[in-house]
Design a protein around this motif. Sequence first.
Motif, mmCIF file in Angstrom:
data_model
loop_
_atom_site.group_PDB
_atom_site.id
_atom_site.type_symbol
_atom_site.label_atom_id
_atom_site.label_comp_id
_atom_site.label_asym_id
_atom_site.label_seq_id
_atom_site.Cartn_x
_atom_site.Cartn_y
_atom_site.Cartn_z
ATOM 1 N N VAL A 159 33.282 -31.268 83.287
ATOM 2 C CA VAL A 159 32.502 -32.280 83.544
ATOM 3 C C VAL A 159 31.652 -33.329 82.456
ATOM 4 O O VAL A 159 31.146 -32.562 81.799
ATOM 5 C CB VAL A 159 31.284 -31.863 84.683
ATOM 6 C CG1 VAL A 159 30.307 -32.845 85.085
ATOM 7 C CG2 VAL A 159 31.888 -31.123 85.790
ATOM 8 N N ALA B 241 28.332 -36.670 89.402
ATOM 9 C CA ALA B 241 29.546 -36.089 88.604
ATOM 10 C C ALA B 241 29.197 -34.479 88.807
ATOM 11 O O ALA B 241 30.325 -33.728 88.884
ATOM 12 C CB ALA B 241 29.712 -36.558 87.271
ATOM 13 N N ILE B 242 28.198 -33.857 88.587
ATOM 14 C CA ILE B 242 27.972 -32.519 88.430
ATOM 15 C C ILE B 242 28.183 -32.018 89.862
ATOM 16 O O ILE B 242 29.170 -31.045 90.200
ATOM 17 C CB ILE B 242 26.730 -32.128 88.300
ATOM 18 C CG1 ILE B 242 26.199 -32.463 87.006
ATOM 19 C CG2 ILE B 242 26.385 -30.656 88.533
ATOM 20 C CD1 ILE B 242 24.741 -32.418 86.666
ATOM 21 N N GLY C 56 32.056 -31.988 90.480
ATOM 22 C CA GLY C 56 32.522 -30.752 89.798
ATOM 23 C C GLY C 56 32.506 -29.434 90.292
ATOM 24 O O GLY C 56 33.437 -28.719 90.334
ATOM 25 N N LEU D 173 30.688 -28.096 81.067
ATOM 26 C CA LEU D 173 29.521 -29.095 81.380
ATOM 27 C C LEU D 173 29.008 -29.594 80.193
ATOM 28 O O LEU D 173 28.149 -28.988 79.416
ATOM 29 C CB LEU D 173 28.305 -28.402 82.197
ATOM 30 C CG LEU D 173 27.417 -29.394 82.917
ATOM 31 C CD1 LEU D 173 28.125 -30.345 83.982
ATOM 32 C CD2 LEU D 173 26.248 -28.590 83.397
#
Length: 281
Positions: A210, A218-219, A222, A240
């Motif tokens: 990510v 986005a998190i 992911g 991350l």
Amino acid sequence: MPTTQELQDITVQTRRDIVRMVHKVNSGHPGGSLGCTEFLVALYNEVMELKSGFDMDGIGEDLFFLSNGHISPVYYSVLARKGYFPVEELNTFRLINSRLQGHPTTHEGLPGVRIASGSLGQGMSVALGAAQAKKLNKDSKLVYTLHGDGELQEGQNWEAIMYAAGKKVDNIIATIDYNGQQIDGATDDVMPMGDLKKKFEAFGWDVLEVVEGNNLEAIIKGLKEAKSRTGKGKPVCILLHTIMGHGVDFMMYTHAWHGKAPNDEQLETALAQNPETLGDY
């Protein structure tokens, strides 16, 4: 499920909680806490499947283990804002006889916390035991973990990483806070770890990255992608990419705020950048 705006409001309020907690006792770790705020807010409020209440067994629900326990300020804030214990208890952070010690512990029975952490490198091993217990119990829920990138310099991690793939523990999602910083400087200066993606893959893991690790959407994307890859014979890792100190401009992109509290003036600057959304404790 909360809206994106509601998640953002929790994120901003959590940042306020972090800097206020650390400032009050002139002690704690704001940098990594701020960098992982979006991740933990998304995990607990959008992604994990949780039961109401809390018990140590955690049967029939997803589990989370914080390995880099020094980022306890963000962990405590997210747990409190989720309802595990009163938000007002954040006032007791790092005080004598408080349940909210500098590194999380189960000694005083703190809801939401299942292991003492802070001795770096141990979280993966504990989480694998929990993941295998779920398999033995025919429990389909998942185990999530969070680790610092500098923490991976501890050898025990790699024994656990090797074990996870060797035993096909495919109900675990391990996230690495990939901010490139640790207490003494950049991870590449202290102990270069090379290509972490290739390392995890060589050890038999399914790895995804990510890139926008401080972007809620986005998190969440992911994490949901990682979840879709579980149950297929391989443990899953998320790299991350975060920014240490994210959300407070003078704390960003440096290891200097790994374990340093803001003074009065710095606190006011940090709070001005993160306006109150849910009410201060």
